[in-house]
Design an enzyme around this catalytic site. Structure first.
Site, PDB file in Angstrom:
ATOM      1  N   PRO A  67       1.067  -1.051  -0.564  1.00  0.00           N
ATOM      2  CA  PRO A  67      -0.235   0.260   0.296  1.00  0.00           C
ATOM      3  C   PRO A  67       1.027   1.295  -0.003  1.00  0.00           C
ATOM      4  O   PRO A  67       2.108   0.924   0.204  1.00  0.00           O
ATOM      5  CB  PRO A  67      -0.546  -0.863   1.615  1.00  0.00           C
ATOM      6  N   HIS A  68       0.316   2.290  -0.385  1.00  0.00           N
ATOM      7  CA  HIS A  68       0.846   3.467  -0.930  1.00  0.00           C
ATOM      8  C   HIS A  68       0.209   4.646  -1.088  1.00  0.00           C
ATOM      9  O   HIS A  68      -1.012   4.377  -0.799  1.00  0.00           O
ATOM     10  CB  HIS A  68       2.313   3.106  -1.805  1.00  0.00           C
ATOM     11  N   GLY A  69       1.427   6.256  -0.970  1.00  0.00           N
ATOM     12  CA  GLY A  69       0.487   7.203  -0.691  1.00  0.00           C
ATOM     13  C   GLY A  69       1.454   8.617  -0.809  1.00  0.00           C
ATOM     14  O   GLY A  69       2.122   8.423  -0.109  1.00  0.00           O
TER      15      GLY A  69
END
Lengths: 153, 600
Positions: free
Chosen positions: A65-67
């Site tokens: 997951p990333h952002g």
């Protein structure tokens, strides 16, 4: 771009307890908030928004997951091994137990992509994942994640 | 006995020449030289002024060979054309084939009159001879460079070349008649014009009807009459020749008829399709080689020298002014963009048709007919060199080619006698193919068996495909070719050590704008409101294929699943290799420069 530049020892968790994807992301956001000093809720929402575009469960029990967060000044990572694998809507529909969360400043651009590619390459290595699943402590996990690349280089 | 010896020598020479033609194709492809030019030059070398010293001046035989070859090439062109791809191209192509040819002929005629200092009628005849684009050259060159043109542009150019010959043939024939009658018909100008238009319409109508009837009849016969296997392709070729000649005997346009017949036959279920296409392919190659060799033999290069300079001027005028004028006139009402019109103008390939039309004045005994032939020859050579050689480059520069490199598929096709709904296709499995990198087989393809280590393995035992297998599937003939994309080699997608379809997977419905925020994608102004699926549709002409990919900044989006011509899932390759990034930066710089100069 090296893992040790973005991952601190205290951001590695062995045996994270979470019954589902949402709570796993919440737990990761809590750890991320601790290392970055940012709002936990904000981190969680950013990561969740990215999941809505398409899953980050890349297969073989791994999720990345990333952002992007405007408040950050550099890249931050949190790594967690789950106590029990959970459903993560992964590409191969297999449950996920290794999660690498990556947070980047708004302006990161190419660095963000390079870091993602680096993490993805690291976790694509089947023997690496086997070792990560066998490691007993968070320190052990941290050593594995950061040492291999020193050898490789 | 002497007769027999002569026949044997003629056969020996012909066979050797064809062999030389085939051998030279190997060398030519390495240099990117237009193959047709190579065949033509080979013929000239073998001819009277070259080392071959073969004295050949039989215009009648040349005309016969040319007609036969053109008929087969046009028929094959029709056979390979998917009718749905002609959508939106019919109107423009017809405009180009009529108004376009007449405009080109008129402009070229006026200039020819001036350059060669001949009466206007004869100048016009010369204009008519060089006015039409050549189907043989166009069909051949468009597919030789490994590029895939945008559908509308490709279809217009192909269809124009297939349908403009009747007009040029007709103009040439009429002008020859008038010149032979010493301008006797030039009296009632309007009446003559009406009569000419009437006859032209008549010829085209008979050609169209002949082609339709012939095509349906051929399709019906082929699918209902049982023949020994090898005769199917022959039946088709012989039928094509009959359609061509019968229509011509009935004063219709034979060229139009065979093309239409090919279109009809190729777009209906067809028995023995695989062997027909294979044999036709070989026949078309042979026609190209023989036709251009013979035309090369026929010309006397030393006599070309006399007209070289003025003919080159005429050729330059055609390329730079006459053709672009005609294209602008015909395509502007159909809302073609400037770069599209530019490309269609540039690909006004002249070829065998012009040389072959130039034989008509000679055969009819027009005084000074040599001039037409020699000038046409120079114009064709100029066109093949200048336009033929630069075609791929022009397509890329003017952005009329799909952003895709097409590698020829190594597909094996097997006809399954007894039914028309399924055929068997086989592919060698390569490590850089989509199927070995996470691509999924469409539902309609049924695994038949796998050849592994020289043994046949049934699907139940074969498990996952392995590199160097040959995989066989049952598939509907109309869709079988779609499997090509899964088995094609895509080494460029593996230029980094990232997965073939990238790290992350997205639905086709995801808006690009949202992706751009996360992955620093460079979005052009028109792309901001598109979804992934819409982007692929617009860049790949509504027919994206698995493995098609678009670079956007450092990331690359790869089509992973395509259903009914729409990308349903796409992967994102995060980081391109540094070299690629440098190249794309330079390219971006150039395109900015082009925009500044106002070229686009």
């Amino acid at each position: 771009m090296e893992i040790r530049d973005i991952l601190q020892p205290e951001a590695v968790v062995a045996g994270l307890k979470a019954p589902n994807k949402k709570q796993a992301l919440q737990e990761l956001a809590r750890h991320a908030a601790a290392v970055t000093g940012l709002n936990e809720r904000k981190i969680f929402e950013t990561v969740l928004e990215r999941e809505r575009l398409g899953t980050t469960g890349v297969g073989s029990g791994i999720a990345i997951p990333h952002g992007k967060l405007p408040e950050l000044t550099r890249l931050y990572a949190v790594f967690a091994r789950l106590e029990k694998p959970i459903d993560f809507d992964a590409i191969d529909e297999q449950p996920v137990d290794l999660i690498f969360l990556l947070l980047a400043p708004e302006s990161a651009g190419a660095d963000h992509l390079k870091a993602l590619a680096r993490v993805s390459r690291l976790l694509r290595d089947a023997s690496m994942c086997e070792k990560l699943r066998g490691a007993k402590t968070a320190d052990g996990l941290y050593l594995l994640l950061t040492q291999t690349e020193a050898q490789a280089a | 006995m002497e007769q027999i010896a002569v026949v044997n020598v003629v056969l020996l020479i012909s066979g050797l020449l064809v062999l030389l033609g085939i051998a030279s194709s190997l060398i030519a492809t390495r240099f990117g030289a237009p193959l047709l030019l190579v065949f033509l030059v080979l013929g000239m070398l073998a001819g009277e002024d070259g080392p071959g010293h073969i004295a050949f001046s039989d215009y009648r035989l040349t005309y016969l060979i040319g007609s036969l070859a053109l008929a087969i090439i046009l028929f094959d062109g029709g056979l390979r054309t998917n009718l749905t791809k002609l959508r939106g191209a019919v109107g423009p192509a017809i405009a180009m084939a009529t108004v376009g040819v007449i405009t080109t002929a008129g402009l070229a005629g006026a200039v020819a009159t001036y350059i060669f200092d001949i009466p206007y009628l004869q100048g016009l005849l010369l204009g008519a001879i060089v006015a039409s684009t050549d189907a043989a050259a166009v069909f051949f060159m468009l597919h030789a460079g490994g590029i895939q043109l945008r559908q509308r542009v490709g279809a217009v150019i192909e269809m124009e070349s297939a349908t403009n010959d009747p007009v040029a043939v007709f103009m040439t024939a009429i002008l020859v008649e008038i010149i032979l009658a010493h301008g006797a018909m030039s009296g009632g100008g309007v009446e003559t014009a009406i009569a000419i238009a009437g006859r032209l319409t008549m010829e085209a109508s008979i050609g169209l009807v002949g082609g339709l009837l012939g095509g349906f009849a051929a399709s019906w016969t082929l699918n209902r009459i049982n023949l020994p296997g090898g005769l199917h392709p022959l039946l088709v070729i012989a039928t094509a020749v009959v359609i061509f000649s019968l229509t011509a005997v009935l004063h219709g346009s034979g060229f139009l008829a065979v093309y239409v017949a090919g279109l009809i036959l190729g777009n209906r279920p067809m028995r023995a399709a695989a062997s027909i296409v294979t044999v036709n392919d070989a026949a078309t190659w042979l026609c190209q080689i023989v036709m251009f060799l013979v035309l090369g033999l026929l010309v006397s290069p030393t006599r070309l020298l006399a007209v070289l300079a003025p003919a080159a001027i005429l050729s330059a005028f055609l390329i730079i002014f006459a053709r672009p004028m005609a294209v602008w006139l015909c395509l502007t009402p159909f809302k073609f963009s400037n770069s599209e019109k530019g490309f269609v103008s540039w690909v006004g390939l002249r070829g065998a048709v012009s040389i072959f039309l130039a034989a008509i004045p000679t055969l009819s005994g027009v005084p000074g007919a040599d001039l037409y032939f020699n000038v046409a020859f120079v114009v064709v050579i100029m066109s093949l060199i200048v336009q033929g050689w630069s075609l791929t480059f022009a397509a890329r520069k003017l952005d009329v080619a799909l952003p895709r490199v097409t590698a020829p598929a190594r597909r094996v096709e097997l006809d399954l006698p007894g039914q028309l709904t399924l055929e068997m296709v086989g592919y060698p499995v390569a490590s850089s193919s989509a199927i070995m990198n996470g691509g999924t087989l469409p539902r309609w393809a049924r695994p038949a068996f796998v050849i592994r280590n020289e043994a046949v393995v049934m699907p139940a035992e074969s498990g996952a495909l392995q590199v160097n297998d040959t995989a066989y599937y049952l598939a509907p003939p109309a869709r079988a070719a779609q499997l090509d994309t899964l088995f094609a080699e895509h080494t460029e997608l593996l230029s980094t050590d990232e997965p073939f379809f990238g790290e992350f997977l997205f639905d086709g419905t995801v808006p690009l704008k949202e992706l751009a925020g996360f992955y620093a994608l460079n979005l052009g102004p028109a792309m901001a409101d598109m979804t992934i699926a819409a982007l692929f549709s617009s860049r790949f002409d509504d027919s994206p294929e698995v493995g098609d990919h678009l670079r956007m900044g450092t990331a690359v989006i790869v089509a992973r699943e395509v259903s009914e011509g729409v990308v349903t899932r796409a992967g994102l390759q995060l980081a391109a290799s540094p070299e690629d990034a440098a190249v794309s930066t330079v390219r971006a710089g150039f395109s900015r420069l082009r925009r500044l100069v106002g070229l686009r």
